[in-house]
Design an enzyme around this catalytic site. Structure first.
Site, PDB file in Angstrom:
ATOM      1  N   GLU A  74       0.821  -1.213   0.000  1.00 18.48           N
ATOM      2  CA  GLU A  74       0.000   0.000   0.000  1.00 18.48           C
ATOM      3  C   GLU A  74       0.853   1.260   0.000  1.00 18.48           C
ATOM      4  O   GLU A  74       0.663   2.165  -0.796  1.00 18.48           O
ATOM      5  CB  GLU A  74      -0.886   0.031   1.251  1.00 18.48           C
ATOM      6  CG  GLU A  74      -2.230  -0.604   1.101  1.00 18.48           C
ATOM      7  CD  GLU A  74      -3.060  -0.442   2.357  1.00 18.48           C
ATOM      8  OE1 GLU A  74      -3.364   0.701   2.715  1.00 18.48           O
ATOM      9  OE2 GLU A  74      -3.409  -1.465   2.968  1.00 18.48           O
ATOM     10  N   ASP A 113      -1.928  -3.900   3.496  1.00 22.40           N
ATOM     11  CA  ASP A 113      -2.045  -4.136   4.937  1.00 22.40           C
ATOM     12  C   ASP A 113      -2.933  -5.340   5.246  1.00 22.40           C
ATOM     13  O   ASP A 113      -3.911  -5.601   4.526  1.00 22.40           O
ATOM     14  CB  ASP A 113      -2.614  -2.893   5.626  1.00 22.40           C
ATOM     15  CG  ASP A 113      -1.602  -1.752   5.668  1.00 22.40           C
ATOM     16  OD1 ASP A 113      -0.426  -1.995   5.352  1.00 22.40           O
ATOM     17  OD2 ASP A 113      -1.990  -0.621   6.007  1.00 22.40           O
ATOM     18  N   ASP A 119      -5.561  -6.217   6.771  1.00 21.89           N
ATOM     19  CA  ASP A 119      -6.879  -5.969   7.336  1.00 21.89           C
ATOM     20  C   ASP A 119      -7.900  -5.934   6.200  1.00 21.89           C
ATOM     21  O   ASP A 119      -7.574  -6.213   5.050  1.00 21.89           O
ATOM     22  CB  ASP A 119      -6.905  -4.665   8.151  1.00 21.89           C
ATOM     23  CG  ASP A 119      -6.469  -3.455   7.322  1.00 21.89           C
ATOM     24  OD1 ASP A 119      -6.425  -3.553   6.079  1.00 21.89           O
ATOM     25  OD2 ASP A 119      -6.169  -2.411   7.915  1.00 21.89           O
ATOM     26  N   GLU A 164      -9.473  -3.425   4.716  1.00 26.27           N
ATOM     27  CA  GLU A 164      -9.193  -2.435   3.674  1.00 26.27           C
ATOM     28  C   GLU A 164      -8.034  -2.909   2.793  1.00 26.27           C
ATOM     29  O   GLU A 164      -8.061  -2.746   1.570  1.00 26.27           O
ATOM     30  CB  GLU A 164      -8.858  -1.076   4.309  1.00 26.27           C
ATOM     31  CG  GLU A 164     -10.008  -0.429   5.052  1.00 26.27           C
ATOM     32  CD  GLU A 164     -11.235  -0.206   4.183  1.00 26.27           C
ATOM     33  OE1 GLU A 164     -11.074   0.268   3.039  1.00 26.27           O
ATOM     34  OE2 GLU A 164     -12.346  -0.509   4.642  1.00 26.27           O
ATOM     35  N   TYR A 205       1.864  -4.858  13.240  1.00 27.61           N
ATOM     36  CA  TYR A 205       0.764  -4.121  12.602  1.00 27.61           C
ATOM     37  C   TYR A 205      -0.137  -3.472  13.653  1.00 27.61           C
ATOM     38  O   TYR A 205      -0.498  -4.104  14.649  1.00 27.61           O
ATOM     39  CB  TYR A 205      -0.041  -5.050  11.708  1.00 27.61           C
ATOM     40  CG  TYR A 205      -1.030  -4.332  10.839  1.00 27.61           C
ATOM     41  CD1 TYR A 205      -0.609  -3.345   9.955  1.00 27.61           C
ATOM     42  CD2 TYR A 205      -2.394  -4.618  10.915  1.00 27.61           C
ATOM     43  CE1 TYR A 205      -1.510  -2.672   9.154  1.00 27.61           C
ATOM     44  CE2 TYR A 205      -3.306  -3.960  10.110  1.00 27.61           C
ATOM     45  CZ  TYR A 205      -2.855  -2.975   9.239  1.00 27.61           C
ATOM     46  OH  TYR A 205      -3.750  -2.304   8.442  1.00 27.61           O
ATOM     47  N   ARG A 209      -3.255  -2.075  13.535  1.00 27.98           N
ATOM     48  CA  ARG A 209      -4.723  -2.112  13.523  1.00 27.98           C
ATOM     49  C   ARG A 209      -5.160  -3.520  13.908  1.00 27.98           C
ATOM     50  O   ARG A 209      -5.173  -4.423  13.085  1.00 27.98           O
ATOM     51  CB  ARG A 209      -5.267  -1.712  12.150  1.00 27.98           C
ATOM     52  CG  ARG A 209      -5.002  -0.254  11.818  1.00 27.98           C
ATOM     53  CD  ARG A 209      -5.681   0.181  10.531  1.00 27.98           C
ATOM     54  NE  ARG A 209      -5.406   1.577  10.250  1.00 27.98           N
ATOM     55  CZ  ARG A 209      -4.393   2.039   9.527  1.00 27.98           C
ATOM     56  NH1 ARG A 209      -3.542   1.165   8.986  1.00 27.98           N
ATOM     57  NH2 ARG A 209      -4.209   3.318   9.332  1.00 27.98           N
ATOM     58  N   HIS A 237      -4.508 -10.806  13.717  1.00 24.65           N
ATOM     59  CA  HIS A 237      -3.184 -10.244  13.971  1.00 24.65           C
ATOM     60  C   HIS A 237      -2.827 -10.377  15.441  1.00 24.65           C
ATOM     61  O   HIS A 237      -3.681 -10.563  16.299  1.00 24.65           O
ATOM     62  CB  HIS A 237      -3.148  -8.759  13.613  1.00 24.65           C
ATOM     63  CG  HIS A 237      -3.925  -8.422  12.395  1.00 24.65           C
ATOM     64  ND1 HIS A 237      -3.639  -8.956  11.166  1.00 24.65           N
ATOM     65  CD2 HIS A 237      -4.994  -7.615  12.207  1.00 24.65           C
ATOM     66  CE1 HIS A 237      -4.497  -8.486  10.271  1.00 24.65           C
ATOM     67  NE2 HIS A 237      -5.334  -7.687  10.885  1.00 24.65           N
TER      68      HIS A 237
END
Length: 756
Positions: free
Chosen positions: A9, A82, A84, A86, A299, A301, A345
């Site tokens: 990203e 990433d 997640d 998104e 990470y 989030r 995660h």
């Protein structure tokens, strides 16, 4: 054969990754999302199973071209946005634009950007996760269905530029409801009584009066307090009961996203947005020396408190070396997660416990260091021994009354040597105090009795930290969205952040009340939390996204259709108040203008009274007191409609106005001074003066009082002095770093300058 392409990203990650795998992979970045729903239309085919109509995000065509060029003839594409929802959507969209016959796509999840983390992720690629993508897509569609169909209602019913959001509006509702709790709160008086005693051995200590005849005691006023003081005048003070115990206190788990935000807000005074920005920098890589970028944290989030075994073992080794064997655990401590569907995660932790804050400090900015230190301490403390605290509490009898005293001593600090959360720090302060050696039946000497008056306090307004906590506890939104929510509700003008606390604006109250009245179920805490849980079920393959969208949209559309006609409109009408117009005795309404809410008479345009207002501590609307000047009749006629002109008093001084307003809006300024200016307009044939004015953005400028007939304007302040070189009627104040302040002629051909 072309090298495989690895796509991430953020461009910042590229540098870190190139250090470790640059020889084996080409590496490119999407710079966030590349495809999304169209910005100027709903973009969802509701009747076709809510099919989204994706388009290239404006400005991202060049990024897509660059990705295609980087992919070249590569047969393998590794998608590493990433880890997640998104990031999963970005991976799917990147695969879609790069799909090609015989080309294979792999999903790579970088939980930490270290050599081992990168190598392990590359060596164990996964398939694209359709369930996670479906969950992201369902959320995006839900948000679009609400935002793009409710917001236009607000434009029609309140004012243009407003917005509603599935989660954002519920957050505003929570803040508004807390404010109304504060308005409704009735303060009550109460008293406390604290005694100071001497025991046979020092130190003196305090005890609070808590009971009378074995029942909890409430002291409502001074009279009751004085009566108790009288009752205690001749009392003996005897220790009735003594309890001593050693309590064990365990450390908190490593940070989740929301807990990191809460502690960073309270301990470091960061905003939620700043916390996530700095955490992203620590995750993506910091150069620990020339050409050595390393991701310092995992990470950021995550809802999980899980940690890897090797990380726990490393922390144990560090604790043993740094603090000693007594502070280390015999085996790692692990923490249970509340929600297993969000366990993709680990918790937020340092990628290596041996990267101590002191070691990495020279390579970090001040903010990076402070946040890294917080994350490092919380994680390492989670793998340290319990704290042991000796607690003593004493019940002291005085006739019918009972006093309580308590104190604590830290017997063994354990993890507390390194870290306490903001809440734990407050708790520790409350429990401070050391008692002398005491025994049951011991008689105490009274030194003094200290009565104090208090008043009950209303519930506090939400801070960023407490609002994040409220959202998390109620299951509203996701930790990764909290920073954006808090920023959006302020940017839209629905709340202000005053002295660190959220206060609804008048616009926030108006919009919230309309939305709650019209959509009581949609903008509801429980309903919003249920939708978040449904999205989790989609990701866990336990629910179908189309069914969830359909179940939501059918009743929503019915309410939406009704609201289009029946939702209360305040545009031009406003919201009635209990106040009376001082001019015509009609009701004053709250209206929303370009500069914000104001009070205006419901009799407009026949009655033109308007004023600013505020609210008192009970939320009651209070009109601003005005030294009002009556309109002065004149013999002049309006040059546009021939109706009489009157002299009015305005923000910038007196001005002529047509009595035909609002049909005729003709005005003419009579102000020549405008903050000390007494200067004739320099334009030929103009009989106006120069006044100080403000632009729409609040910047001071100087213009003719006969505007719009005369359009003379200047950013520089004019001075009533003719130019000695070219005889121009005015000079202007100017300043530069090099020359300082000076006067100059406006005619560039002249070029005259002189000291000011």
């Amino acid at each position: 054969m072309s090298k495989p392409l690895l796509i991430v990203e953020s461009p910042t990650k590229v540098k870190t990754l190139k250090k470790y795998i640059g020889k084996k992979f080409n590496i490119a970045a999407t710079v966030g999302h590349i495809i999304d729903l169209p910005p100027k239309e709903l973009g969802i085919e509701v009747e076709n199973s809510f099919k989204p109509k994706y388009t290239t995000i404006p400005g991202k065509a060049k990024v897509i071209t660059a990705l295609k060029k980087a992919a070249g003839k590569a047969e393998e594409i590794y998608l590493a946005p990433d880890p997640d929802r998104e990031g999963e959507a970005i991976a799917w969209h990147a695969a879609d634009v790069l799909k090609k016959k015989n080309r294979k796509f792999y999903r790579v999840l970088f939980h930490e950007l270290t050599k081992n983390g990168i190598t392990e992720a590359i060596e164990s690629p996964q398939e694209l996760n359709s369930e996670k993508y479906e969950a992201q897509q369902a959320r995006r569609i839900l948000d679009r269905l609400v935002g793009y169909q409710v917001s236009p209602l607000l434009w029609r019913k309140v004012k243009g530029g407003l917005s509603a959001g599935r989660v954002q509006s519920v957050s505003v509702r929570i803040i508004c409801e807390r404010e109304r709790e504060i308005y409704a709160f009735e303060t009550e008086e109460y008293w406390s009584l604290t005694a100071t005693f001497d025991a046979p051995t020092p130190p003196p200590f305090e005890a609070k009066l808590v009971k009378k005849k074995g029942k909890k005691l409430k002291i409502p006023n001074k009279e009751a307090s004085d009566q108790i003081l009288s009752d205690l005048e001749k009392a003996d003070y005897i220790i009735d009961k003594l309890v001593k115990k050693t309590t064990k206190r365990n450390p908190l788990p490593p940070f989740t996203t929301s807990k990191l935000q809460q502690d960073a807000i309270r301990k470091l005074h960061f905003t939620a947005k700043k916390t996530m920005t700095v955490a992203q920098q620590l995750y993506e890589g910091i150069e620990l020396g020339p050409g050595e970028p390393v991701g310092l944290i995992t990470y950021m989030r995550t809802d999980s408190t899980r940690i890897a075994m090797e990380a726990a073992v490393e922390a144990k080794d560090l604790v043993t070396k740094k603090f000693g064997a007594d502070y280390a655990l015999p085996k790692p401590r692990f923490f249970k997660n509340k929600n297993k569907t969000q366990d993709a995660h680990e918790a937020i932790r340092p990628t290596s416990a041996f990267n101590t804050p002191d070691d990495v400090r020279p390579y970090l900015s001040k903010d990076q260091f402070r946040l890294y230190e917080l994350i490092w301490k919380r994680f390492v403390a989670s793998q340290m021994a319990q704290a042991l605290i000796d607690q003593t509490s004493a019940a002291i009898k005085a006739g019918d009354y009972t006093f309580n005293a308590s104190g604590s001593i830290i017997k063994f600090p354990g993890y507390m040597t390194l870290y306490l959360s903001a809440d734990q720090e407050i708790e520790s302060q409350k429990k401070k105090g050391v008692l002398p050696e005491l025994a049951e039946g011991m008689k105490l000497a009274l030194k003094k009795l200290d009565p104090k008056q208090h008043f009950t306090a209303p519930p506090p307004r939400f801070t960023e930290a407490s609002l994040v906590k409220e959202l998390e506890e109620n299951g509203i939104g996701r930790p990764s969205t909290y920073a954006a929510i808090l920023s959006t509700i302020r940017a839209k003008g629905y709340v202000d952040l005053l002295k660190g606390s959220f206060k609804p604006t008048e616009l926030g109250f108006i919009v919230n009340d309309l939305l709650v009245e019209t959509f009581p179920d949609i903008f509801n805490v429980d309903f919003t939390a249920k939708m978040e849980n449904n999205l989790d079920l989609v990701e866990a393959s336990k629910a179908d996204s189309i069914e969830i969208l359909s179940d939501f949209y059918t009743p929503f559309k019915q309410v939406l259709d009704t609201a289009s006609d029946k939702m209360t409109s305040i545009k031009g009408v406003g919201v009635p108040t209990p106040l009376e117009c001082p001019d015509c005795k009609k009701v004053l309404h709250i209206k929303v203008g370009k500069s914000g809410p104001f009070l205006a008479c419901e009799g407009y345009p026949d009655c033109k009274f308007s004023t600013n207002y505020s609210r008192d501590e009970k939320g009651t609307v209070v009109a601003e007191k005005q030294n009002r000047v009556a309109d002065i009749p004149t013999d002049e006629k309006c040059e546009k409609c021939e109706k009489p002109l009157v002299i009015k008093q305005g923000k910038y001084g007196p001005f002529m106005a047509c009595t035909g307003f609002p049909k005729c809006k003709n005005t003419r300024s009579l102000s020549v001074n405008g903050k000390g200016l007494d200067i004739k307009c320099p334009e030929d044939g103009c009989d106006g003066g120069i006044a100080e004015k403000k632009s729409k953005r609040g910047k001071i400028f100087y213009g003719c009082t006969n505007y719009p007939k005369c359009t003379f304007a200047s950013w520089d302040k004019p001075v009533a002095k003719a130019c000695p070189a070219c005889s121009a009627p005015l000079l202007f104040e100017k300043s530069t770093k090099k020359e300082g302040k000076f006067l100059a002629c406006a005619d560039k051909k002249c070029g005259h300058k002189e000291p000011n």
